[in-house]
Every structure is written in structure tokens, then in C-alpha cells.
Write a protein that holds these residues in place. Structure first.
Motif, PDB file in Angstrom:
ATOM      1  N   PRO A   1      36.153  77.229  40.394  1.00  0.00           N
ATOM      2  CA  PRO A   1      36.396  76.870  41.795  1.00  0.00           C
ATOM      3  C   PRO A   1      35.107  76.858  42.616  1.00  0.00           C
ATOM      4  O   PRO A   1      34.955  77.600  43.590  1.00  0.00           O
ATOM      5  CB  PRO A   1      37.356  77.971  42.264  1.00  0.00           C
ATOM      6  N   ASP A   2      34.180  75.999  42.222  1.00  0.00           N
ATOM      7  CA  ASP A   2      32.863  75.981  42.870  1.00  0.00           C
ATOM      8  C   ASP A   2      32.568  74.660  43.578  1.00  0.00           C
ATOM      9  O   ASP A   2      31.439  74.426  44.016  1.00  0.00           O
ATOM     10  CB  ASP A   2      31.775  76.259  41.830  1.00  0.00           C
ATOM     11  N   GLY A   3      33.568  73.784  43.669  1.00  0.00           N
ATOM     12  CA  GLY A   3      33.349  72.503  44.339  1.00  0.00           C
ATOM     13  C   GLY A   3      32.736  71.445  43.450  1.00  0.00           C
ATOM     14  O   GLY A   3      32.503  70.321  43.906  1.00  0.00           O
ATOM     15  N   LEU A   4      32.485  71.772  42.189  1.00  0.00           N
ATOM     16  CA  LEU A   4      31.866  70.812  41.277  1.00  0.00           C
ATOM     17  C   LEU A   4      32.893  70.042  40.439  1.00  0.00           C
ATOM     18  O   LEU A   4      32.527  69.136  39.712  1.00  0.00           O
ATOM     19  CB  LEU A   4      30.866  71.526  40.357  1.00  0.00           C
ATOM     20  N   THR A   5      34.160  70.426  40.532  1.00  0.00           N
ATOM     21  CA  THR A   5      35.234  69.678  39.886  1.00  0.00           C
ATOM     22  C   THR A   5      36.344  69.439  40.901  1.00  0.00           C
ATOM     23  O   THR A   5      36.908  70.396  41.445  1.00  0.00           O
ATOM     24  CB  THR A   5      35.812  70.421  38.668  1.00  0.00           C
ATOM     25  N   LEU A   6      36.629  68.168  41.143  1.00  0.00           N
ATOM     26  CA  LEU A   6      37.693  67.765  42.057  1.00  0.00           C
ATOM     27  C   LEU A   6      38.658  66.866  41.291  1.00  0.00           C
ATOM     28  O   LEU A   6      38.370  66.435  40.182  1.00  0.00           O
ATOM     29  CB  LEU A   6      37.118  67.003  43.252  1.00  0.00           C
ATOM     30  N   GLY A   7      39.783  66.586  41.889  1.00  0.00           N
ATOM     31  CA  GLY A   7      40.724  65.661  41.281  1.00  0.00           C
ATOM     32  C   GLY A   7      41.266  64.710  42.319  1.00  0.00           C
ATOM     33  O   GLY A   7      41.361  65.053  43.503  1.00  0.00           O
ATOM     34  N   LEU A   8      41.577  63.495  41.885  1.00  0.00           N
ATOM     35  CA  LEU A   8      42.319  62.586  42.754  1.00  0.00           C
ATOM     36  C   LEU A   8      43.792  62.887  42.492  1.00  0.00           C
ATOM     37  O   LEU A   8      44.333  62.517  41.458  1.00  0.00           O
ATOM     38  CB  LEU A   8      42.007  61.123  42.444  1.00  0.00           C
ATOM     39  N   GLY A   9      44.418  63.576  43.419  1.00  0.00           N
ATOM     40  CA  GLY A   9      45.821  63.927  43.273  1.00  0.00           C
ATOM     41  C   GLY A   9      46.706  62.783  43.728  1.00  0.00           C
ATOM     42  O   GLY A   9      46.367  62.050  44.650  1.00  0.00           O
ATOM     43  N   THR A  10      47.844  62.601  43.068  1.00  0.00           N
ATOM     44  CA  THR A  10      48.767  61.535  43.422  1.00  0.00           C
ATOM     45  C   THR A  10      50.182  62.090  43.548  1.00  0.00           C
ATOM     46  O   THR A  10      50.469  63.207  43.106  1.00  0.00           O
ATOM     47  CB  THR A  10      48.769  60.418  42.363  1.00  0.00           C
ATOM     48  N   SER A  11      51.073  61.278  44.121  1.00  0.00           N
ATOM     49  CA  SER A  11      52.469  61.698  44.245  1.00  0.00           C
ATOM     50  C   SER A  11      53.097  61.898  42.871  1.00  0.00           C
ATOM     51  O   SER A  11      53.986  62.734  42.712  1.00  0.00           O
ATOM     52  CB  SER A  11      53.257  60.670  45.061  1.00  0.00           C
ATOM     53  N   SER A  12      52.644  61.155  41.860  1.00  0.00           N
ATOM     54  CA  SER A  12      53.167  61.356  40.502  1.00  0.00           C
ATOM     55  C   SER A  12      52.869  62.762  40.008  1.00  0.00           C
ATOM     56  O   SER A  12      53.736  63.451  39.456  1.00  0.00           O
ATOM     57  CB  SER A  12      52.554  60.338  39.534  1.00  0.00           C
ATOM     58  N   GLN A  13      51.627  63.210  40.206  1.00  0.00           N
ATOM     59  CA  GLN A  13      51.206  64.519  39.723  1.00  0.00           C
ATOM     60  C   GLN A  13      51.784  65.672  40.526  1.00  0.00           C
ATOM     61  O   GLN A  13      52.189  66.691  39.972  1.00  0.00           O
ATOM     62  CB  GLN A  13      49.678  64.628  39.770  1.00  0.00           C
ATOM     63  N   LEU A  14      51.763  65.528  41.838  1.00  0.00           N
ATOM     64  CA  LEU A  14      52.056  66.652  42.726  1.00  0.00           C
ATOM     65  C   LEU A  14      53.504  66.716  43.180  1.00  0.00           C
ATOM     66  O   LEU A  14      53.915  67.709  43.770  1.00  0.00           O
ATOM     67  CB  LEU A  14      51.132  66.585  43.947  1.00  0.00           C
ATOM     68  N   VAL A  15      54.277  65.664  42.932  1.00  0.00           N
ATOM     69  CA  VAL A  15      55.681  65.646  43.350  1.00  0.00           C
ATOM     70  C   VAL A  15      56.593  65.294  42.176  1.00  0.00           C
ATOM     71  O   VAL A  15      57.446  66.077  41.774  1.00  0.00           O
ATOM     72  CB  VAL A  15      55.913  64.646  44.504  1.00  0.00           C
TER      73      VAL A  15
ATOM     74  N   SER B   1      45.295  58.113  51.134  1.00  0.00           N
ATOM     75  CA  SER B   1      46.053  56.946  51.604  1.00  0.00           C
ATOM     76  C   SER B   1      47.485  56.980  51.116  1.00  0.00           C
ATOM     77  O   SER B   1      47.833  57.739  50.203  1.00  0.00           O
ATOM     78  CB  SER B   1      45.379  55.653  51.144  1.00  0.00           C
ATOM     79  N   ARG B   2      48.297  56.151  51.736  1.00  0.00           N
ATOM     80  CA  ARG B   2      49.695  55.962  51.338  1.00  0.00           C
ATOM     81  C   ARG B   2      49.932  54.466  51.189  1.00  0.00           C
ATOM     82  O   ARG B   2      49.499  53.677  52.027  1.00  0.00           O
ATOM     83  CB  ARG B   2      50.630  56.548  52.395  1.00  0.00           C
ATOM     84  N   ALA B   3      50.605  54.097  50.106  1.00  0.00           N
ATOM     85  CA  ALA B   3      50.884  52.676  49.850  1.00  0.00           C
ATOM     86  C   ALA B   3      52.381  52.458  49.755  1.00  0.00           C
ATOM     87  O   ALA B   3      53.048  53.029  48.884  1.00  0.00           O
ATOM     88  CB  ALA B   3      50.211  52.224  48.563  1.00  0.00           C
ATOM     89  N   ASN B   4      52.917  51.648  50.677  1.00  0.00           N
ATOM     90  CA  ASN B   4      54.328  51.294  50.601  1.00  0.00           C
ATOM     91  C   ASN B   4      54.533  50.316  49.456  1.00  0.00           C
ATOM     92  O   ASN B   4      53.764  49.372  49.279  1.00  0.00           O
ATOM     93  CB  ASN B   4      54.781  50.668  51.917  1.00  0.00           C
ATOM     94  N   MET B   5      55.583  50.535  48.679  1.00  0.00           N
ATOM     95  CA  MET B   5      55.821  49.726  47.482  1.00  0.00           C
ATOM     96  C   MET B   5      56.687  48.504  47.789  1.00  0.00           C
ATOM     97  O   MET B   5      57.362  48.441  48.819  1.00  0.00           O
ATOM     98  CB  MET B   5      56.462  50.580  46.393  1.00  0.00           C
TER      99      MET B   5
ATOM    100  N   THR C   1      53.803  55.415  47.403  1.00  0.00           N
ATOM    101  CA  THR C   1      52.961  56.356  46.666  1.00  0.00           C
ATOM    102  C   THR C   1      51.882  56.860  47.622  1.00  0.00           C
ATOM    103  O   THR C   1      51.609  56.238  48.654  1.00  0.00           O
ATOM    104  CB  THR C   1      52.282  55.693  45.449  1.00  0.00           C
ATOM    105  N   TRP C   2      51.254  57.963  47.282  1.00  0.00           N
ATOM    106  CA  TRP C   2      50.164  58.475  48.117  1.00  0.00           C
ATOM    107  C   TRP C   2      49.191  59.252  47.241  1.00  0.00           C
ATOM    108  O   TRP C   2      49.506  59.623  46.113  1.00  0.00           O
ATOM    109  CB  TRP C   2      50.685  59.364  49.253  1.00  0.00           C
ATOM    110  N   ASN C   3      48.001  59.451  47.756  1.00  0.00           N
ATOM    111  CA  ASN C   3      47.004  60.213  47.008  1.00  0.00           C
ATOM    112  C   ASN C   3      46.154  61.077  47.927  1.00  0.00           C
ATOM    113  O   ASN C   3      46.201  60.958  49.162  1.00  0.00           O
ATOM    114  CB  ASN C   3      46.137  59.310  46.127  1.00  0.00           C
ATOM    115  N   CYS C   4      45.391  61.955  47.305  1.00  0.00           N
ATOM    116  CA  CYS C   4      44.611  62.953  48.044  1.00  0.00           C
ATOM    117  C   CYS C   4      43.501  63.482  47.139  1.00  0.00           C
ATOM    118  O   CYS C   4      43.413  63.093  45.975  1.00  0.00           O
ATOM    119  CB  CYS C   4      45.508  64.114  48.484  1.00  0.00           C
TER     120      CYS C   4
END
Length: 326
Positions: free
Chosen positions: A86-100, A124-128, A251-254
Motif C-alpha cells: 500500500p505505497d501508491g505504486l500499484t493502482l487498479g482501474l476498478g469497474t462495476s464488473s469487479q466491484l459490484v 466515468s459512467r457510460a450508459n449502455m 457501467t462505471w469505473n474508478c
């Protein structure tokens, strides 16, 4: 003289300590940040991550590289973020698939999204869009009428069991009170290809990939989610406009990080994320070309609350479907 000697020693110690601290900061800032994408290269999320990496690198004054770790509906890449320092050197692009979606789909995961991850900020959020075959019904009303007249005869492809395109398809069938057959694929790309070949009747997808195909006459766009029409396809009516009120498909990501990442590190990356998403080129790609809505700026606390609300909304519905996973 003795006191003066002590003062000189103290000053030298302070200078040495300051130099060591500055050197440590420089060494940290020169190290490359990994941005893990839990899906294959070439996907929409992958492209978003690569655009973000370029701008984040400039604002953070630190190299940012994208690393793809597909598999498990996104759980493999998510787990890689959880297990990182947890040092800020590894991040992830989280998505609604992964987190929900995965939270509702799998009986157990190797991590707890609430305890093991922190959300740095929303992207961002993308309407399908509901996409139909080119020779199929031309309107949403006509599609629903055909599905009711021929229960279980129409099919819809998805990116796989438990994928966002699968879950929103099930939610659509429930909202429209129709019965349609689900055909899972290994990604939305193959599903769209089969839709163009008329092997399935419907697919839920994003405008970034479905709009070009519709302009070529390969598919037919039937409706878009959202409270208003999308500026990328202003001629396409929403579900609500066509009588299906209260239905949403998006869908959305973070950006995510390991849970113990220090608050000051989170805040620094959050600022860089907001600055990156404010760049006109980033806005043009996400909003004008892909039809997405930029959700920045958001604080880590706001982003966490957003993700929790999404789980509260979707996880019970996903579990009610009693989907079988491999």
C-alpha cells in the motif's frame, strides 16, 4: 568551543538527515506506478487506463505503466491490487464488473472489496445501448411486442455469465416483462460480431463500439439508457422516452488502491486524477466519442459512498437470479 563543536555536529546531522529524506522522496517519485487493468488489452477499459496513465504520469511527475491481468471476470486483476504493497505504486482501474457484479455473482472471492480496497476517485459512467440485429425490429416497442408474442425465442448475447451486459439484460427482461434467452460469450466483442452475423438478436453494449457498427448498417440501435439522450447519438431515444421508465443500464469505473494506502498518497493521486480528467483531449475521448459521463472531481470518500450505493442496489438483484458460475 565545546558547545560550538556540538552545534556544528548537530547541524551536520540535520543536513545529513534532510539529504537522506530528500533522496528517499526522489527515489520514490522516480519509481514506476503500475496501473492494473483486469481486462484484456484493446478493451474500452484498457484504452481509458492508457489515456489516464499518460496524463497521470505528467501530473505526478512519475512514470505510470498499464499492466493487463485479465481473467475471473476481473477478480484476478483486483486480487493483484489487493495483495500489493500500500505505497501508491500499484493502482487498479476498478469497474462495476469487479466491484459490484462479482460481489453478487460469486459465493466467495479471495478479497473483500469493502475491507481490502479503497477507491481513490471516480472516472466515468457510460450508459449502455440495446443493440439489435440489422433485420430485426426497428423500435423498442416493436421488439418488446415480438418478445411477448414469441417467449424465449429471441436471444441476447453478453460478455459472459455475470458480466454487466448479462445482468442489465436480465434486468431489462424483468422491466419489460418478457422472456429472452441468454447466450454468453467470452467478451462483448464476440457477442457483437455474432449479432452482426445475426446469430443472436440483441446485445447490450456501449456507444463507442456499437455506434460505428450501426453507421455501417451492421446493427440497429434501439434505445439508450439515461435520463436524457446521449450527445454522441442525439437521434437515439432513451428507454424512458419509449415507455420503459425506471430502467437503467450502465457501467462505471474508478481508480482503486490497497486498503492501507496512506491518506496523503490517496489525496495526491486523487488530485492528479481530477486534473487528468479535466484535460480537453480526455473529455473529448470519453464524452464526445464514447458517450460517457465524467464523474470527476470526486473525493475518495465520495467515490467510496458511490460504490457502496451501487452494491446495495445491484447485489441483491444479482443474487436473486441464482446464476451458476464455473
Amino acid at each position: 568551543m565545546q558547545n560550538l563543536h556540538r552545534v556544528r555536529i548537530t547541524r551536520r546531522a540535520v543536513v545529513a538527515a534532510s539529504t537522506t529524506f530528500a533522496t528517499g522522496l526522489h527515489a520514490q517519485s522516480s519509481r514506476t506506478i503500475r496501473l492494473i487493468v483486469s481486462f484484456a488489452a484493446g478493451s474500452g477499459n484498457d484504452q481509458t487506463a492508457r489515456d489516464l496513465a499518460r496524463y497521470l504520469s505528467g501530473f505526478l511527475k512519475q512514470p505510470v505503466s498499464v499492466e493487463n491481468k485479465p481473467g475471473g471476470g476481473g477478480s484476478i486483476g483486483t486480487d493483484a491490487v489487493v495483495r500489493s504493497a500500500p505505497d501508491g505504486l500499484t493502482l487498479g482501474l476498478g469497474t462495476s464488473s469487479q466491484l459490484v457484479m462479482n460481489v453478487g455473482l460469486f459465493k466467495s472471492l479471495p478479497f473483500d472489496v469493502d475491507k481490502d480496497l479503497r477507491t481513490i476517485g471516480l472516472v466515468s459512467r457510460a450508459n449502455m445501448v440495446l443493440v439489435g440485429r440489422s433485420t430485426g425490429p426497428r423500435t423498442l416497442k416493436a421488439l418488446i411486442a415480438e418478445a411477448k408474442a414469441r417467449p424465449n425465442q429471441l436471444s441476447y448475447g453478453s460478455g459472459g455469465i455475470g458480466s454487466t451486459s448479462h445482468i442489465v439484460g436480465e434486468a431489462f427482461a424483468k422491466a419489460a416483462d418478457i422472456k429472452i434467452n441468454h447466450v454468453p460469450y467470452k467478451g462483448n466483442g464476440p457477442a457483437l460480431s455474432d449479432l452482426a452475423g445475426e446469430h443472436v438478436d440483441l446485445v447490450f453494449d456501449g456507444l463507442a463500439t456499437s455506434l460505428p457498427m450501426s453507421l455501417l448498417g451492421q446493427v440497429n440501435l434501439l434505445a439508450v439508457s439515461g435520463t436524457q439522450r446521449n450527445q454522441a447519438a442525439p437521434g437515439l431515444a432513451t428507454f424512458a422516452e419509449q415507455g420503459l421508465r425506471g430502467y437503467e443500464a450502465y457501467t462505471w469505473n474508478c481508480l482503486i488502491a490497497p486498503a492501507q494506502t496512506p491518506p496523503e498518497v490517496m489525496a495526491r493521486i486523487n488530485r492528479a486524477l481530477s486534473e487528468s480528467l479535466a484535460i480537453p483531449e480526455m473529455h473529448a475521448r470519453l464524452v464526445e466519442k464514447s458517450g460517457s459521463e465524467i464523474l470527476a472531481p470526486s473525493t475518495p470518500q465520495e467515490a467510496e459512498a458511490f460504490a457502496r450505493r451501487e452494491r446495495e442496489r445491484w447485489v441483491p438483484f444479482i443474487r436473486s437470479l441464482k446464476l451458476e458460475t464455473a
